[in-house]
Design a protein around this motif. Structure first.
Motif, PDB file in Angstrom:
ATOM      1  N   LEU A 109      41.106  49.455  39.874  1.00  0.00           N
ATOM      2  CA  LEU A 109      42.178  50.025  39.054  1.00  0.00           C
ATOM      3  C   LEU A 109      43.305  50.523  39.951  1.00  0.00           C
ATOM      4  CD1 LEU A 109      39.897  52.186  36.701  1.00  0.00           C
ATOM      5  CD2 LEU A 109      40.676  49.870  36.297  1.00  0.00           C
TER       6      LEU A 109
ATOM      7  N   GLU B 178      38.276  51.681  32.665  1.00  0.00           N
ATOM      8  CA  GLU B 178      39.094  50.528  32.298  1.00  0.00           C
ATOM      9  C   GLU B 178      39.453  50.549  30.823  1.00  0.00           C
ATOM     10  OE1 GLU B 178      37.938  46.951  35.381  1.00  0.00           O
ATOM     11  OE2 GLU B 178      36.615  47.327  33.683  1.00  0.00           O
TER      12      GLU B 178
ATOM     13  N   ARG C 237      43.354  50.790  29.685  1.00  0.00           N
ATOM     14  CA  ARG C 237      43.839  49.456  29.350  1.00  0.00           C
ATOM     15  C   ARG C 237      45.272  49.474  28.827  1.00  0.00           C
ATOM     16  NH1 ARG C 237      41.179  45.008  29.595  1.00  0.00           N
ATOM     17  NH2 ARG C 237      39.226  46.125  29.858  1.00  0.00           N
TER      18      ARG C 237
ATOM     19  N   ARG D 119      47.559  49.594  31.813  1.00  0.00           N
ATOM     20  CA  ARG D 119      47.383  48.623  32.898  1.00  0.00           C
ATOM     21  C   ARG D 119      48.687  47.885  33.147  1.00  0.00           C
ATOM     22  NH1 ARG D 119      42.910  44.117  32.317  1.00  0.00           N
ATOM     23  NH2 ARG D 119      41.576  45.801  33.059  1.00  0.00           N
TER      24      ARG D 119
END
Length: 314
Positions: free
Chosen positions: A28, A176, A180, A183
């Motif tokens: 990440l 995650e 998301r 991201r």
């Protein structure tokens, strides 16, 4: 916990752990340590284990999703004593041990890397592939999927350590899900000295030797992609790029290298694509890296998927 073979972690301290920080940076890179919302992560974990009370809770995080389980301490926080806490933990450990023994029988998961072939890098196969069976020649395009994503054993071991660290890997998955929506792919910066950086991932440098870097810059110039059978048409352009990157190599040797890498029947181009993918996999996970290295299906143009709006040249 040690006597039960179970690693115990305390979430607030976990983010001070060096191994976990390295995993965050690899998987990440678009979030920083200070951006992790511990309260949101805790809530996500409680939701995953269907934990509804506010009692102290131990969550058993398995390497497989089906092995997850939540175990609540059976006393309100204000009524816990050392004695009943010990009793509760002993009972939970026994349940977890039974749970682990059942999960041990589950089938192994498929390897996590979807596109990368696990084999020693470049086994002197170029001539063998080029000849094929009999007099038929096999093109570089036909060998692309087999050769362009090979990873050396030492790098594979390092990636596997980052990927399969058990409970840490599962916590990465929780993060995650939370991240998301935020991201993002990093901008790719090509410096004036042709060094390559992922600008938004703490300026990580993606290191390549001159010829793979020249091939990479060639494909960056052509977002529409390049058919391997048309590589000879790009020979002059590639030579110009290569000359700008390095001035040290013997001209005749450089010309020979460029001729080989633009030969549709020579696997030199696949070797260079492999080195390019390795360079990115050293700094970020495959899920991110595949946006930056060269990919493509057989018979179709090979290209770099990254939007050119994210490419910045000095």
């Amino acid at each position: 916990m040690d006597r039960a073979g179970i690693t115990f972690i305390y979430l607030p301290r976990l983010f001070q752990d060096g191994d976990f920080q390295r995993m965050i940076a690899y998987h990440l890179p678009y979030i920083g340590h200070s951006q992790i919302d511990l309260a949101a992560l805790t809530l996500r974990i409680k939701q995953n284990y269907c934990i509804k009370s506010d009692h102290p809770t131990l969550a058993y995080i398995a390497e497989r999703e089906l092995g997850d389980e939540g175990y609540e301490v059976r006393f309100p926080l204000e009524k816990i004593t050392r004695e009943n806490l010990d009793q509760s933990i002993d009972a939970i450990i026994e349940e977890i041990a039974q749970h682990k023994s059942r999960n041990w029988l589950l089938a192994e998961e498929e390897p996590f890397i979807k596109h990368i072939a696990y084999s020693p890098l470049f086994k002197s196969e170029s001539k063998e592939y080029a000849k094929g069976k009999g007099d038929d020649k096999i093109t570089a395009d036909e060998n692309f999927e087999k050769m362009a994503f090979q990873v050396p054993e030492d790098l594979m071991e390092g990636i596997m350590k980052l990927q399969t660290a058990g409970y840490l890997s599962r916590l990465i998955e929780f993060l995650e899900v939370l991240q998301r929506s935020t991201r993002k792919l990093s901008r790719l910066r090509i410096a004036s000295d042709f060094r390559i950086y992922l600008m938004d991932y703490d300026m990580m440098e993606v290191k390549m030797s001159p010829l793979p870097k020249a091939v990479y810059l060639l494909f960056l110039r052509h977002p529409e992609g390049i058919l391997f059978k048309e590589l000879p048409d790009y020979r002059t352009e590639l030579m110009e790029i290569y000359k700008r990157i390095t001035f040290r190599e013997n001209p005749d040797k450089a010309k020979e290298s460029i001729i080989r890498v633009t030969d549709p029947y020579d696997n030199s181009i696949n070797e260079k694509c492999s080195l390019i993918s390795i360079a990115f996999l050293k700094v970020v996970s495959e899920e991110i890296a595949e946006n930056y290295y060269i990919t493509g299906l057989r018979g179709e143009p090979k290209k770099i998927a990254l939007s050119r709006e994210l490419v910045i040249y000095e």
